[in-house]
Design a protein around this motif. Structure first.
Motif, mmCIF file in Angstrom:
data_model
loop_
_atom_site.group_PDB
_atom_site.id
_atom_site.type_symbol
_atom_site.label_atom_id
_atom_site.label_comp_id
_atom_site.label_asym_id
_atom_site.label_seq_id
_atom_site.Cartn_x
_atom_site.Cartn_y
_atom_site.Cartn_z
ATOM 1 N N GLY A 134 8.078 -6.252 -48.579
ATOM 2 C CA GLY A 134 9.111 -7.100 -49.138
ATOM 3 C C GLY A 134 9.278 -8.327 -48.256
ATOM 4 O O GLY A 134 9.267 -8.227 -47.028
ATOM 5 N N LEU A 135 9.406 -9.481 -48.867
ATOM 6 C CA LEU A 135 9.618 -10.744 -48.148
ATOM 7 C C LEU A 135 10.918 -11.343 -48.658
ATOM 8 O O LEU A 135 11.057 -11.613 -49.856
ATOM 9 C CB LEU A 135 8.455 -11.704 -48.406
ATOM 10 C CG LEU A 135 8.605 -13.138 -47.890
ATOM 11 C CD1 LEU A 135 8.679 -13.158 -46.363
ATOM 12 C CD2 LEU A 135 7.453 -14.004 -48.372
ATOM 13 N N THR A 136 11.868 -11.532 -47.761
ATOM 14 C CA THR A 136 13.166 -12.033 -48.189
ATOM 15 C C THR A 136 13.738 -12.992 -47.155
ATOM 16 O O THR A 136 13.187 -13.149 -46.065
ATOM 17 C CB THR A 136 14.143 -10.859 -48.459
ATOM 18 O OG1 THR A 136 15.272 -11.335 -49.176
ATOM 19 C CG2 THR A 136 14.570 -10.177 -47.171
ATOM 20 N N GLY A 137 14.824 -13.620 -47.541
ATOM 21 C CA GLY A 137 15.525 -14.548 -46.668
ATOM 22 C C GLY A 137 16.576 -15.256 -47.489
ATOM 23 O O GLY A 137 16.476 -15.323 -48.720
ATOM 24 N N GLY A 138 17.572 -15.758 -46.839
ATOM 25 C CA GLY A 138 18.637 -16.466 -47.540
ATOM 26 C C GLY A 138 18.130 -17.734 -48.195
ATOM 27 O O GLY A 138 17.044 -18.231 -47.884
ATOM 28 N N ILE A 139 18.936 -18.258 -49.092
ATOM 29 C CA ILE A 139 18.590 -19.496 -49.774
ATOM 30 C C ILE A 139 18.304 -20.595 -48.748
ATOM 31 O O ILE A 139 19.030 -20.748 -47.778
ATOM 32 C CB ILE A 139 19.708 -19.918 -50.758
ATOM 33 C CG1 ILE A 139 19.274 -21.118 -51.583
ATOM 34 C CG2 ILE A 139 21.028 -20.151 -50.045
ATOM 35 C CD1 ILE A 139 20.207 -21.434 -52.743
ATOM 36 N N GLY A 140 17.192 -21.289 -48.928
ATOM 37 C CA GLY A 140 16.821 -22.374 -48.029
ATOM 38 C C GLY A 140 16.174 -21.934 -46.733
ATOM 39 O O GLY A 140 15.879 -22.765 -45.878
ATOM 40 N N SER A 141 15.900 -20.648 -46.588
ATOM 41 C CA SER A 141 15.316 -20.154 -45.326
ATOM 42 C C SER A 141 13.834 -20.498 -45.206
ATOM 43 O O SER A 141 13.313 -20.622 -44.102
ATOM 44 C CB SER A 141 15.500 -18.641 -45.201
ATOM 45 O OG SER A 141 14.794 -17.966 -46.227
ATOM 46 N N GLY A 142 13.154 -20.639 -46.347
ATOM 47 C CA GLY A 142 11.719 -20.930 -46.327
ATOM 48 C C GLY A 142 10.859 -19.750 -46.719
ATOM 49 O O GLY A 142 9.663 -19.727 -46.440
ATOM 50 N N LYS A 143 11.445 -18.766 -47.404
ATOM 51 C CA LYS A 143 10.660 -17.591 -47.791
ATOM 52 C C LYS A 143 9.529 -17.956 -48.753
ATOM 53 O O LYS A 143 8.456 -17.374 -48.679
ATOM 54 C CB LYS A 143 11.540 -16.484 -48.349
ATOM 55 C CG LYS A 143 12.249 -16.804 -49.623
ATOM 56 C CD LYS A 143 13.258 -15.726 -49.970
ATOM 57 C CE LYS A 143 14.189 -16.200 -51.044
ATOM 58 N NZ LYS A 143 14.986 -17.371 -50.670
ATOM 59 N N SER A 144 9.751 -18.944 -49.611
ATOM 60 C CA SER A 144 8.679 -19.373 -50.529
ATOM 61 C C SER A 144 7.531 -20.021 -49.768
ATOM 62 O O SER A 144 6.364 -19.845 -50.121
ATOM 63 C CB SER A 144 9.222 -20.340 -51.585
ATOM 64 O OG SER A 144 10.166 -19.687 -52.391
ATOM 65 N N THR A 145 7.844 -20.753 -48.716
ATOM 66 C CA THR A 145 6.804 -21.349 -47.863
ATOM 67 C C THR A 145 5.956 -20.257 -47.234
ATOM 68 O O THR A 145 4.721 -20.329 -47.228
ATOM 69 C CB THR A 145 7.447 -22.233 -46.775
ATOM 70 O OG1 THR A 145 8.197 -23.265 -47.413
ATOM 71 C CG2 THR A 145 6.398 -22.841 -45.857
ATOM 72 N N VAL A 146 6.602 -19.233 -46.705
ATOM 73 C CA VAL A 146 5.874 -18.109 -46.093
ATOM 74 C C VAL A 146 5.047 -17.397 -47.167
ATOM 75 O O VAL A 146 3.885 -17.038 -46.914
ATOM 76 C CB VAL A 146 6.844 -17.143 -45.379
ATOM 77 C CG1 VAL A 146 6.119 -15.889 -44.901
ATOM 78 C CG2 VAL A 146 7.530 -17.846 -44.201
ATOM 79 N N VAL A 160 12.741 -13.977 -43.394
ATOM 80 C CA VAL A 160 12.595 -15.364 -42.955
ATOM 81 C C VAL A 160 14.003 -15.886 -42.669
ATOM 82 O O VAL A 160 14.892 -15.789 -43.513
ATOM 83 C CB VAL A 160 11.907 -16.235 -44.027
ATOM 84 C CG1 VAL A 160 11.738 -17.674 -43.519
ATOM 85 C CG2 VAL A 160 10.562 -15.639 -44.425
ATOM 86 N N THR A 161 14.189 -16.399 -41.465
ATOM 87 C CA THR A 161 15.506 -16.917 -41.077
ATOM 88 C C THR A 161 15.412 -18.401 -40.735
ATOM 89 O O THR A 161 14.336 -18.914 -40.423
ATOM 90 C CB THR A 161 16.074 -16.178 -39.841
ATOM 91 O OG1 THR A 161 15.248 -16.463 -38.707
ATOM 92 C CG2 THR A 161 16.146 -14.682 -40.074
ATOM 93 N N ALA A 162 16.559 -19.045 -40.794
ATOM 94 C CA ALA A 162 16.683 -20.445 -40.391
ATOM 95 C C ALA A 162 18.162 -20.680 -40.102
ATOM 96 O O ALA A 162 19.024 -19.999 -40.667
ATOM 97 C CB ALA A 162 16.191 -21.378 -41.502
ATOM 98 N N PRO A 163 18.473 -21.649 -39.246
ATOM 99 C CA PRO A 163 19.880 -21.958 -38.987
ATOM 100 C C PRO A 163 20.610 -22.344 -40.276
ATOM 101 O O PRO A 163 20.038 -22.980 -41.168
ATOM 102 C CB PRO A 163 19.812 -23.146 -38.013
ATOM 103 C CG PRO A 163 18.456 -23.041 -37.384
ATOM 104 C CD PRO A 163 17.562 -22.466 -38.444
#
Length: 191
Positions: free
Chosen positions: A5-17, A129-132
């Motif tokens: 599973g690949l996840t992350g909050g909105i705008g984190s960049g999960k689609s890029t990964v 996937v995380t981001a500030p």
């Protein structure tokens, strides 16, 4: 076959990964995109959504995303009912997709709320996937041409990174300082 599973909050960049994983030869199932297709094409799902939200949920035989979003984003009960219609259909679609990709050693499902909806339990590994927060807000404002308030509304329907980190097997940090490409390549090696 290893299901990841690949996840992350909105705008984190999960689609890029996810796109990087595809370039590296890993099949990726984009759950949100498939959910939109299912909501438009599966007769049973369309009927259930119309029953839940009314005929206005569809315009010209296509889901009226603006209307649906207005209905569910501030009504957690209604959102849960919509998810109870869509998520099982996506789960079945993913299982069929996995059978189609049965020659792959690894398959990945990219989805925004795998932790929030309990979907993470069906995977062998979970990547977060995380981001500030400010970076995520700015990315979404630019990408979707929406206000900070609208982004915050969406973020408030998702868990924080801190909540998700405890359940993740691997974390990719997309803070515009560390190389996401290098982290993704290392992730494939580890898997």
């Amino acid at each position: 076959m290893l299901k990841v599973g690949l996840t992350g909050g909105i705008g984190s960049g999960k689609s890029t990964v996810a796109q990087l994983l595809e370039v590296l030869g890993v099949p990726v199932y984009y759950a949100d995109d498939r959910a939109k297709q299912i909501m438009n094409t599966q007769i049973e799902v369309v009927a259930q959504i119309k029953q839940l939200l009314g005929e206005e949920a569809y315009q010209n035989k296509v889901v009226n995303r603006t209307f649906v979003a207005q209905m569910v984003f501030n009504d957690k009960v209604l959102l849960q009912k919509l998810n109870q219609i869509v998520h099982p259909a996506v789960k079945n679609d993913f299982e069929q997709w996995c059978r189609f990709n049965s020659n792959s050693k690894i398959v990945v499902q990219e989805a925004a709320i795998l932790f929030e909806n309990g979907g993470f339990k069906k995977f062998d590994k979970m990547i977060l996937v995380t981001a500030p927060v400010e970076t995520r807000i700015n990315r979404v404002m630019l990408r979707d041409n929406v206000s900070k308030e609208k982004v915050m509304e969406r973020m408030n329907n998702q868990w924080t990174d801190e909540q998700k980190i405890e359940l993740a097997d691997k974390i990719i940090v997309n803070d515009d300082k560390q190389s996401v490409i290098e982290q993704t390549i290392e992730l494939i090696k580890e898997l």
